[in-house]
Write an enzyme that holds these catalytic residues in place. Structure first.
Site, mmCIF file in Angstrom:
data_model
loop_
_atom_site.group_PDB
_atom_site.id
_atom_site.type_symbol
_atom_site.label_atom_id
_atom_site.label_comp_id
_atom_site.label_asym_id
_atom_site.label_seq_id
_atom_site.Cartn_x
_atom_site.Cartn_y
_atom_site.Cartn_z
ATOM 1 C CG HIS A 17 -1.888 -1.016 1.422
ATOM 2 N ND1 HIS A 17 -2.052 -1.724 2.586
ATOM 3 C CD2 HIS A 17 -2.827 -1.493 0.557
ATOM 4 C CE1 HIS A 17 -3.059 -2.589 2.446
ATOM 5 N NE2 HIS A 17 -3.531 -2.480 1.216
ATOM 6 C CE LYS A 41 -12.010 -7.411 2.727
ATOM 7 N NZ LYS A 41 -10.716 -6.939 2.233
ATOM 8 N NE ARG A 91 -2.442 -7.765 -4.353
ATOM 9 C CZ ARG A 91 -3.285 -8.133 -3.413
ATOM 10 N NH1 ARG A 91 -2.868 -8.223 -2.163
ATOM 11 N NH2 ARG A 91 -4.523 -8.434 -3.680
ATOM 12 C CB SER A 129 -4.460 -6.454 4.805
ATOM 13 O OG SER A 129 -4.053 -5.199 4.322
HETATM 14 O O1 PNS Z 1 -8.725 -2.971 0.116
HETATM 15 P P1 PNS Z 1 -9.941 -3.536 -0.548
HETATM 16 O O2 PNS Z 1 -10.765 -4.325 0.429
HETATM 17 O O3 PNS Z 1 -9.619 -4.292 -1.802
HETATM 18 O O4 PNS Z 1 -10.822 -2.261 -0.998
HETATM 19 C C1 PNS Z 1 -12.065 -2.432 -1.616
HETATM 20 C C2 PNS Z 1 -12.777 -1.079 -1.775
HETATM 21 C C3 PNS Z 1 -12.885 -0.353 -0.446
HETATM 22 C C4 PNS Z 1 -12.016 -0.218 -2.739
HETATM 23 C C5 PNS Z 1 -14.183 -1.401 -2.350
HETATM 24 O O5 PNS Z 1 -14.772 -2.395 -1.567
HETATM 25 C C6 PNS Z 1 -15.112 -0.186 -2.357
HETATM 26 O O6 PNS Z 1 -14.930 0.735 -3.126
HETATM 27 N N1 PNS Z 1 -16.125 -0.207 -1.458
HETATM 28 C C7 PNS Z 1 -17.095 0.852 -1.313
HETATM 29 C C8 PNS Z 1 -18.486 0.397 -1.758
HETATM 30 C C9 PNS Z 1 -18.625 0.497 -3.263
HETATM 31 O O7 PNS Z 1 -18.509 1.549 -3.850
HETATM 32 N N2 PNS Z 1 -18.882 -0.658 -3.887
HETATM 33 C C10 PNS Z 1 -19.030 -0.773 -5.311
HETATM 34 C C11 PNS Z 1 -17.673 -0.868 -6.001
HETATM 35 S S1 PNS Z 1 -17.902 -1.158 -7.691
#
Ligand code: PNS
Length: 169
Positions: A17, A41, A91, A129
């Protein structure tokens, strides 16, 4: 002025990150690290305030970078912030399918939001993570994989490492 947003769960922040944050901050004029409030989660280790504290401590010397939390849709958060660029780290190819779906969906929800990708440095390409938390829970040393603020916060949850550091990385 390009204001970019780097969203994620960051539970917790690791060196992959941080690599994406550093490199994005070189490209964009302003970078907001956006911490998803309700991660939901099963293996969540840190609440929102704790995740924010770790990142803020780590990016304290980066003038262009700020750290906020958000809930709800990223597309709506982007509109409220007046930011048009989403940054995601890639990644490996395996990340791409999921990220492509999200990029299209976010663009559908907010046509101004353009997703850009930063390829995570090879040396951190295996980091997540989830893996960091898993090995820390078994007493492994994570100091080569995460910034000091994460090391301290994780030790506060699972105790100090009980086995010596690994050999590479
Ligand atoms: O670190 P992560 O868990 O891969 O991050 C995922 C994240 C936070 C980027 C994604 O879950 C997100 O944008 N969540 C907010 C809800 C949302 O907008 N969902 C639709 C995405 S298309």
């Amino acid at each position: 002025m390009i204001h970019a947003v780097y969203p994620g769960s960051f539970d917790p922040l690791h060196n992959g990150h941080l690599d994406v944050i550093r490199r994005s901050a070189r490209i964009y004029d302003r970078l907001t690290v956006a911490v998803l409030g309700n991660v939901g989660k099963r293996d969540q280790m840190f609440d929102t305030a704790e995740r924010l504290d770790i990142i803020r401590a780590t990016v304290a010397d980066m003038a262009k970078v700020d750290v906020q939390s958000f809930d709800g849709l990223l597309a709506d958060y982007m509109s409220n912030l007046g930011a048009d660029v989403i940054v995601k780290g890639l990644r490996a190819i395996s990340d791409f399918e999921y990220e492509l779906q999200m990029a299209h969906m976010n663009r559908q929800l907010n046509p101004r939001a353009e997703t850009t990708f930063v390829m995570t440095a090879t040396r951190w390409s295996y980091l997540s993570s989830t893996r960091v938390k898993e090995i820390a829970r078994y007493g492994a040393d994570i100091s080569r994989l995460t910034p000091p603020a994460t090391v301290a916060a994780v030790a506060g949850k699972v105790g100090p490492p009980t086995r010596p550091p690994g050999g590479v990385g």
